[in-house]
Scaffold this active site. Structure first.
Site, PDB file in Angstrom:
ATOM      1  N   LYS A  43      15.292 -83.082  40.392  1.00  0.00           N
ATOM      2  CA  LYS A  43      16.242 -82.469  41.318  1.00  0.00           C
ATOM      3  C   LYS A  43      16.810 -81.181  40.757  1.00  0.00           C
ATOM      4  O   LYS A  43      17.018 -81.057  39.559  1.00  0.00           O
ATOM      5  CB  LYS A  43      17.420 -83.440  41.549  1.00  0.00           C
ATOM      6  CG  LYS A  43      17.389 -84.175  42.874  1.00  0.00           C
ATOM      7  CD  LYS A  43      18.706 -84.907  43.100  1.00  0.00           C
ATOM      8  CE  LYS A  43      18.766 -85.613  44.428  1.00  0.00           C
ATOM      9  NZ  LYS A  43      20.003 -86.389  44.595  1.00  0.00           N
ATOM     10  N   SER A 130      27.650 -83.165  50.214  1.00  0.00           N
ATOM     11  CA  SER A 130      27.508 -82.126  49.186  1.00  0.00           C
ATOM     12  C   SER A 130      26.503 -81.077  49.661  1.00  0.00           C
ATOM     13  O   SER A 130      26.658 -79.883  49.371  1.00  0.00           O
ATOM     14  CB  SER A 130      27.037 -82.747  47.870  1.00  0.00           C
ATOM     15  OG  SER A 130      27.974 -83.683  47.401  1.00  0.00           O
TER      16      SER A 130
HETATM   17  P1  ADP Z   1      23.143 -89.030  45.871  1.00  0.00           P
HETATM   18  O1  ADP Z   1      22.543 -87.762  45.351  1.00  0.00           O
HETATM   19  O2  ADP Z   1      22.829 -90.253  45.057  1.00  0.00           O
HETATM   20  O3  ADP Z   1      23.017 -89.265  47.367  1.00  0.00           O
HETATM   21  P2  ADP Z   1      25.823 -88.116  46.391  1.00  0.00           P
HETATM   22  O4  ADP Z   1      26.662 -87.466  45.341  1.00  0.00           O
HETATM   23  O5  ADP Z   1      25.339 -87.252  47.503  1.00  0.00           O
HETATM   24  O6  ADP Z   1      24.688 -88.829  45.598  1.00  0.00           O
HETATM   25  O7  ADP Z   1      26.611 -89.339  47.027  1.00  0.00           O
HETATM   26  C1  ADP Z   1      27.044 -90.431  46.270  1.00  0.00           C
HETATM   27  C2  ADP Z   1      27.488 -91.540  47.206  1.00  0.00           C
HETATM   28  O8  ADP Z   1      28.611 -91.091  47.973  1.00  0.00           O
HETATM   29  C3  ADP Z   1      26.425 -91.964  48.216  1.00  0.00           C
HETATM   30  O9  ADP Z   1      26.501 -93.361  48.418  1.00  0.00           O
HETATM   31  C4  ADP Z   1      26.830 -91.244  49.467  1.00  0.00           C
HETATM   32  O10 ADP Z   1      26.384 -91.917  50.630  1.00  0.00           O
HETATM   33  C5  ADP Z   1      28.338 -91.279  49.341  1.00  0.00           C
HETATM   34  N1  ADP Z   1      28.979 -90.219  50.111  1.00  0.00           N
HETATM   35  C6  ADP Z   1      28.637 -88.921  50.138  1.00  0.00           C
HETATM   36  N2  ADP Z   1      29.422 -88.221  50.990  1.00  0.00           N
HETATM   37  C7  ADP Z   1      30.283 -89.125  51.521  1.00  0.00           C
HETATM   38  C8  ADP Z   1      31.316 -89.045  52.512  1.00  0.00           C
HETATM   39  N3  ADP Z   1      31.588 -87.896  53.122  1.00  0.00           N
HETATM   40  N4  ADP Z   1      31.994 -90.172  52.824  1.00  0.00           N
HETATM   41  C9  ADP Z   1      31.681 -91.339  52.213  1.00  0.00           C
HETATM   42  N5  ADP Z   1      30.700 -91.497  51.302  1.00  0.00           N
HETATM   43  C10 ADP Z   1      30.008 -90.403  50.952  1.00  0.00           C
END
Ligand code: ADP
Length: 158
Positions: A43, A130
């Site tokens: 990544k 993100s």
């Molecule tokens: P990954 O790269 O493993 O998806 P992320 O940093 O994008 O990691 O997300 C980590 C966790 O937080 C995941 O379970 C994701 O679904 C959750 N998550 C991301 N954004 C939100 C949000 N806006 N509300 C609730 N949970 C979230």
């Protein structure tokens, strides 16, 4: 496995107010949450690991039930290493659900002692990711309302 410890794994590139909400709503369920930045060599990240760790530490400073770590390799192996009984994840929509179901089933087949717990995001945070924040940063859009203040303070914004 300790039933008291949960690992919340993610990229947090960058952390958003959606992540913070999920963590704050979950802390009462566990004795300790380890927020763990997974390092995936395939990544590409916008922010350095060091920067992402610094933000997480600042946001959760003073909460002695939250620890910040990073790891390489499988999340399930990291959990075993930390004696964690739970993997915590957030669910925003059906796409998240299908993805998480697959990963949770896979993890269960590798280590049946570790349970995945999914917290459904609040409706007001379900559109925040993100990825979207990174797009806004790239195209100079407003994003400060989607991230903790330390992230917007340290990042160029429109
Ligand atoms: P990954 O790269 O493993 O998806 P992320 O940093 O994008 O990691 O997300 C980590 C966790 O937080 C995941 O379970 C994701 O679904 C959750 N998550 C991301 N954004 C939100 C949000 N806006 N509300 C609730 N949970 C979230």
């Amino acid at each position: 496995m300790s039933s008291q410890i949960a690992v919340f794994p993610g990229s947090f590139d960058p952390i958003t107010i959606g992540h913070v909400s999920t963590i704050e709503r979950s802390i009462g369920l566990f004795g300790k949450i380890i927020i763990a930045i997974g390092q995936n060599s395939q990544k590409e990240y916008l922010f350095s690991l060091e920067q992402r760790l610094t933000w997480l530490k600042e946001i959760f400073a003073g909460n002695n039930r939250i620890e910040i770590e990073s790891y390489e390799g499988l999340t399930i192996d990291f959990c075993r290493q930390k004696n964690a009984g739970f993997i915590l994840r957030g669910l925003r929509n059906s796409t998240d659900f299908e993805y998480e179901r697959t990963i949770a089933s896979l993890n269960k087949s590798i280590n049946a002692e570790i349970e995945t717990i999914c917290i459904i995001s609040l409706p007001e945070y379900s559109h925040i990711s993100s990825t979207i924040v990174k797009e806004l940063i790239r195209y100079k859009g407003k994003f400060a309302h989607l991230v903790p203040t330390c992230v917007s303070r340290d990042t160029w914004q429109a």
